[in-house]
Design a protein around this motif. Sequence first.
Motif, short mmCIF file in Angstrom:
data_model
loop_
_atom_site.label_atom_id
_atom_site.label_comp_id
_atom_site.label_asym_id
_atom_site.label_seq_id
_atom_site.Cartn_x
_atom_site.Cartn_y
_atom_site.Cartn_z
N SER A 62 0.81 -1.22 0.00
CA SER A 62 0.00 0.00 0.00
C SER A 62 0.85 1.26 0.00
CB SER A 62 -0.92 0.00 1.24
OG SER A 62 -0.16 0.00 2.43
N GLY A 63 2.13 1.14 0.32
CA GLY A 63 3.01 2.29 0.35
C GLY A 63 2.83 3.18 1.55
N THR A 64 2.15 2.70 2.58
CA THR A 64 1.91 3.51 3.77
C THR A 64 2.88 3.19 4.91
OG1 THR A 64 0.27 1.91 4.56
CG2 THR A 64 -0.53 3.75 3.22
N ASP A 65 3.46 1.98 4.90
CA ASP A 65 4.36 1.56 5.97
C ASP A 65 5.61 0.95 5.36
OD1 ASP A 65 2.54 1.73 8.59
OD2 ASP A 65 1.33 0.87 6.97
N ALA A 66 6.66 0.87 6.18
CA ALA A 66 7.91 0.25 5.74
C ALA A 66 8.62 -0.36 6.93
CB ALA A 66 8.80 1.27 5.04
N VAL A 67 9.46 -1.34 6.66
CA VAL A 67 10.31 -1.97 7.66
C VAL A 67 11.74 -1.81 7.19
CG1 VAL A 67 10.94 -4.13 8.81
CG2 VAL A 67 8.54 -3.65 8.30
N LEU A 68 12.61 -1.31 8.09
CA LEU A 68 14.01 -1.14 7.73
C LEU A 68 14.90 -1.82 8.76
CD1 LEU A 68 15.63 1.26 9.55
CD2 LEU A 68 14.00 2.68 8.34
N THR A 69 16.06 -2.27 8.29
CA THR A 69 17.04 -2.96 9.12
C THR A 69 18.35 -2.19 9.05
OG1 THR A 69 16.01 -5.08 8.60
CG2 THR A 69 18.20 -5.14 9.57
N THR A 70 19.02 -2.05 10.20
CA THR A 70 20.28 -1.32 10.24
C THR A 70 21.46 -2.29 10.36
OG1 THR A 70 20.51 -1.08 12.64
CG2 THR A 70 19.05 0.47 11.50
N ALA A 71 22.64 -1.78 10.11
CA ALA A 71 23.86 -2.59 10.18
C ALA A 71 24.19 -2.98 11.62
CB ALA A 71 25.02 -1.83 9.57
N GLU A 72 23.57 -2.34 12.61
CA GLU A 72 23.79 -2.69 14.01
C GLU A 72 22.73 -3.65 14.54
OE1 GLU A 72 26.26 -2.15 15.85
OE2 GLU A 72 27.39 -0.73 14.65
N GLY A 73 21.89 -4.20 13.65
CA GLY A 73 20.95 -5.23 14.07
C GLY A 73 19.64 -4.71 14.61
N GLU A 74 19.24 -3.50 14.26
CA GLU A 74 17.95 -2.97 14.69
C GLU A 74 16.94 -3.09 13.55
OE1 GLU A 74 19.72 0.45 17.72
OE2 GLU A 74 18.41 1.03 16.07
N VAL A 75 15.72 -3.48 13.89
CA VAL A 75 14.63 -3.60 12.92
C VAL A 75 13.53 -2.63 13.34
CG1 VAL A 75 12.98 -5.13 11.78
CG2 VAL A 75 15.21 -6.01 12.50
N TRP A 112 15.56 -6.53 17.72
CA TRP A 112 16.99 -6.35 17.46
C TRP A 112 17.64 -7.72 17.45
CZ3 TRP A 112 20.35 -8.33 21.00
CH2 TRP A 112 19.85 -8.57 22.28
N PHE A 113 18.87 -7.77 16.94
CA PHE A 113 19.59 -9.04 16.89
C PHE A 113 21.09 -8.76 16.85
CE2 PHE A 113 18.59 -7.71 12.60
CZ PHE A 113 19.79 -7.88 11.90
N HIS A 114 21.87 -9.76 17.29
CA HIS A 114 23.32 -9.66 17.18
C HIS A 114 23.72 -9.88 15.73
CE1 HIS A 114 24.96 -9.23 21.24
NE2 HIS A 114 23.95 -9.97 21.67
N GLY A 441 23.52 -20.92 20.64
CA GLY A 441 24.40 -21.74 19.82
C GLY A 441 25.46 -20.92 19.12
N GLY A 442 25.51 -19.63 19.47
CA GLY A 442 26.49 -18.73 18.85
C GLY A 442 25.92 -18.07 17.62
N ALA A 443 25.89 -18.81 16.51
CA ALA A 443 25.45 -18.24 15.25
C ALA A 443 23.93 -18.15 15.13
CB ALA A 443 26.01 -19.06 14.08
N ASP A 444 23.19 -18.86 15.97
CA ASP A 444 21.72 -18.89 15.83
C ASP A 444 21.02 -18.01 16.86
OD1 ASP A 444 22.29 -20.39 18.04
OD2 ASP A 444 21.21 -22.18 17.41
N GLY A 445 21.73 -17.07 17.49
CA GLY A 445 21.09 -16.14 18.39
C GLY A 445 20.88 -16.69 19.78
N ILE A 446 19.92 -16.13 20.50
CA ILE A 446 19.68 -16.44 21.91
C ILE A 446 18.24 -16.91 22.09
CG2 ILE A 446 19.69 -15.51 24.25
CD1 ILE A 446 21.62 -13.34 23.20
N LEU A 447 18.08 -17.97 22.87
CA LEU A 447 16.74 -18.47 23.21
C LEU A 447 16.51 -18.30 24.71
CD1 LEU A 447 16.48 -21.85 21.23
CD2 LEU A 447 15.44 -19.66 20.64
#
Length: 495
Positions: A62-75, A112-114, A441-447
């Motif tokens: 619809s062009g009304t909203d957007a999702v952006l991701t940064t190089a520091e892991g913020e969404v 956010w993510f690592h 598991g390191g590469a798969d984030g945190i649970l």
Amino acid sequence: LAKVTAEDVASFAAGMALAPQMALSTGMFQLKKVADLESVGESQPLGHRLLGQVASIQATSSGTDAVLTTAEGEVWTMKLPGKQEVREEEDEFAQDDMYVRADQLQMSLLCWFHTHTVTALCPIGSGLQVCASADEGGRLRLWQVVRGEDAKGFKLLRFTSAVTSLAVEARGKFLLAGTDSGCIHAVAVDPWPDAEVVDTNRISEVGIAKLCCTGSEDGLSLKVAALLFDGRIAMASFSLREPKVKMLGLTENLGMVEDICWHEQEKTEELNMPPKLLAVGCTAEASCLWTVRSPKDSFEPRDMVIHREAMGFWSQKLAGDTSENRPTAVCSLSKTQAVVGFASGAVCIYATPTQPGLMVKSPAATPMKSLVPAGAHHLVNSLQTNASCTILMVGCMDGSVLKLSLPNGEELMCKTLHSPYNGGTAQVVCSRDSTVAMSTGGADGILVWSEPGSEITVAPDDTHLKGPDDEAFGDESAAQFAFELDDTDVNAFPA
């Protein structure tokens, strides 16, 4: 391009033309709006700003909203500015219409993510409301397990070196971070949104594989042990009155040490004595379990290696020199017992060493109890007990996490939570009452998880939030928004 001067054409070819001029002159696109995503309104603190370069952006159909991701892991999610009719007599690129503030876009942090492999987890305080995690990219995050009213719910500190290990003092006021450049960073984390580095000391030119800390005999400082990449153990202290990290020296060479842990259960019985450190590893002849008495508070370092008279050593042979018998993890269980994990997947309870000295000439000790048989799982990466030592959490290289009751060793839970192709379960920690656990598991984030059907809830920690009369956003500095420290500078931080 024919409508502009030769100078404009040259500027455009060199990439120096202004965006509006490029849009009008080429006919390829038209710039409608420009948004400074790092800007904040007067009612927002600096910590609510977007951090890092925009790595990707995706708009809705619809062009009304957007999702952006940064190089520091913020969404982030945001509202796109609506189409507005521009009168003919008005300039389409007028300043009032061209530039949009970030708060006008109604930006909200989604998650956010690592961005790099997670290397360490550490709960802050007595519960699991706030935790710290670090990665190979040098990012140290302090974050709420359950997001509350804080707009972001985390604080980020950036170091040039990879952060390899974390340790926190019992009250949750100071966090120690070890790096692959041999530095120990002392971070004040109370309250966690105002976390700042209060001291840095390079204890070695060799990187730090693991840090652990415990209270000293007088309660005014911390005893700090650092397992280095070359298998040696470094001893340091951290004053709680004047936050400073002090290097005490290296212990005598025990062998190739694989894991260390303070013998907390023994410490409760000997309040006036320096605490002991448990260590497991291998010598040229066999695998061993060592106990090392830390130096007294009055100890003053004179040489790089701490003299044997200032410490105490006890040793015990565990098994032969085969790779499957190699001990890989250790934790304290009681005054006279320790839990040891092996490369074969076995987990056993052993009596703590009673034979003085470093040389092990006696036969291999027999386990007091076998909790997990060899071959049932892969190499044991992580061991941790709850506060009462009635529950043992085990993380294995095959990706499984085990929850065992102590001292009988009954298996309460066994789940495969991480991929064995990425190293399996690198670390597992639990709350003091063992109802909530956290693993990576390191590469798969945190649970962050609890047992099925337990209906455990974790309340958000919003105690740091200020009242409406106490806001002082104008006094914030850029360091409170994005702190960064170059700890690879050997001139600023000599070994």
